[in-house]
Design an enzyme around this catalytic site. Structure first.
Site, PDB file in Angstrom:
ATOM      1  N   GLU A 179       1.041  -1.353  -0.238  1.00 19.59           N
ATOM      2  CA  GLU A 179      -0.174   0.093   0.166  1.00 19.59           C
ATOM      3  C   GLU A 179       0.669   1.186  -0.295  1.00 19.59           C
ATOM      4  OE1 GLU A 179      -4.091   1.746   2.682  1.00 19.59           O
ATOM      5  OE2 GLU A 179      -2.426   0.893   4.089  1.00 19.59           O
ATOM      6  N   LYS A 248      -9.814   2.234  -2.918  1.00 18.36           N
ATOM      7  CA  LYS A 248      -9.835   1.258  -1.463  1.00 18.36           C
ATOM      8  C   LYS A 248     -11.798   1.479  -0.581  1.00 18.36           C
ATOM      9  CE  LYS A 248      -7.772   1.557   2.717  1.00 18.36           C
ATOM     10  NZ  LYS A 248      -7.192   2.089   3.504  1.00 18.36           N
ATOM     11  N   CYS A 289      -5.769  -2.868   2.865  1.00 13.40           N
ATOM     12  CA  CYS A 289      -5.786  -3.101   4.338  1.00 13.40           C
ATOM     13  C   CYS A 289      -7.180  -3.211   4.645  1.00 13.40           C
ATOM     14  CB  CYS A 289      -5.167  -1.238   4.231  1.00 13.40           C
ATOM     15  SG  CYS A 289      -4.302  -1.014   5.950  1.00 13.40           S
TER      16      CYS A 289
END
Length: 412
Positions: A179, A248, A289
């Site tokens: 990331e 995301k 994440c």
């Protein structure tokens, strides 16, 4: 010239295919069809005659003329094996003579067909269906690059591409960066380092993916688009082509008193789509994440046929020791998939200190490979035969109580 097949001409026969596979021949006047087992799709575009009709256009004519309805979208099938993106499998609601001949010859079981087809017209008015396939590759090497990220974007890109090349020389077929691999992680950095896609970083990724002939998951970068910023991952194929872009979905907004407070939503906007891509090995689901904390996302990916979930991620020194490995093992066991996380290397001087410990977990919940905190490459050989064995031993997918509960994606 007859544009459409006529029922009187259907004949089926058995034969042998090259490479030791089992072959089935179907003759519609004098066309042919072959299929090998085990198989994985490989579309062939070798012309039978100068007059070659595109598959999508011809399939549309086939549906109109024969009354065949397909499911899973345009040219798709909706089967469990391919997720409705590859097969041209007719719906059982209305079966044409052509469909009946195909089914009789192939004895295709729903959810077990993963071949792709092309449709061609010869000079003699013959409609030719060709289903080509190649053996499934049951194992492949995955590489996770735990990059030491600096404040210099060009340096990050150069070193990232160098490590990708190194991973490829070691036999890696799918490689993932961490990331925010091209910039420091932090709300104050996102606007400064953000770029459009395509842009400088994604161009470099495309080039190195093509150079190494690999599938490259580009960690994530701050993306600028239409006045908004996103935390975005891009995936490039062996030809350097963009396969998928994942923004995301779940933004990292947490407040642990006395330890850490962080709000991605101060500068970033959330994505709103699921992201999967196909390889010759398996279908891969992508998250970033904080996405890993949401079990529903992993369940939907498993429902869509993913056997590997990859999360470029940057946990911290509070959440890392508590939940990093736990979440990965949970997602792997719950969905009987491989789970991989690619973290930046730890930099104790950074404003946000990443946990490190990039990890690969198998469907049994076992940790196959795990890094320390330094810059490194983590390798793991992904064995899809092992995954199949686990799913057979503990058949949770067939035991789910859909009459009591369900997890499903919404159509936005």
């Amino acid at each position: 010239m007859a544009l459409y097949p006529q029922p009187a001409g259907y004949k089926a026969g058995w034969g042998r295919a090259g490479g030791g596979g089992r072959s089935i021949g179907l003759r519609i006047f004098s066309p042919w069809l072959t299929r090998q087992r085990p198989h994985q799709p490989e579309i062939s575009a070798q012309p039978v005659h100068p007059m070659v009709l595109p598959r999508r256009a011809m399939a549309s004519k086939w549906r109109r003329s024969e009354g065949v309805r397909t499911t899973g979208g345009e040219g798709g099938c909706g089967c469990n094996a391919c997720g409705g993106t590859r097969c041209l499998t007719p719906s059982p609601k209305k079966q044409s003579p052509l469909e009946h001949a195909l089914d009789s010859a192939l004895s295709v079981k729903p959810g077990n067909s993963h071949a792709s087809s092309s449709v061609r017209m010869s000079a003699f008015g013959e409609l030719r269906f060709c289903i080509r396939s190649q053996p499934i590759q049951r194992a492949f090497r995955l590489a996770l690059i735990q990059l030491q990220v600096s404040s210099i974007k060009s340096d990050n890109l150069t070193r990232a591409c160098g490590l990708v090349r190194e991973a490829a020389t070691q036999g890696a077929k799918i490689v993932s960066l961490p990331e925010c691999f091209n910039s420091p992680y932090g709300t104050k950095y996102f606007p400064e380092y953000a770029e459009k896609i395509p842009g400088e970083s994604t161009q470099k990724l495309s080039e190195v993916a093509k150079e190494c002939s690999i599938y490259l998951i580009g960690g994530s970068i701050p993306e600028a688009d239409a006045g908004k910023l996103y935390n975005t991952s891009v995936v490039f194929g062996p030809e350097g082509n963009l396969l998928v872009k994942h923004r995301k979905i779940h933004l990292f907004d947490i407040d642990v008193p006395g330890k850490i407070t962080f709000q991605e939503s101060k500068t970033l906007s959330p994505g709103d789509s699921f992201s999967t891509f196909d390889t010759p090995y398996c279908r891969v689901g992508l998250g970033i994440c904080y996405d890993i904390r949401f079990a529903e996302l992993a369940q939907i990916y498993a429902q869509r046929g993913c056997q590997l979930l990859v999360y470029p991620a940057a946990f911290n020194l509070t959440t890392g020791p508590a939940h990093w490995e736990l979440l990965q093992r949970g997602r792997a066991v719950d969905n009987q998939v491989y789970v991989a996380t690619a973290s930046p290397a730890r930099d104790d001087k950074a404003s946000y200190v990443a946990w490190g410990h990039s990890t690969v977990v198998n469907p049994w919940g076992e940790v196959l490979a795990k890094a320390g905190t330094e810059e490194t490459i983590v390798y793991s050989d992904i064995d899809l035969k092992k995954l199949a064995e686990i799913r057979q031993q503990i058949p949770i997918f067939s035991q789910k109580r859909s009459d009591l509960y369900t997890v499903e994606a919404k159509n936005l």
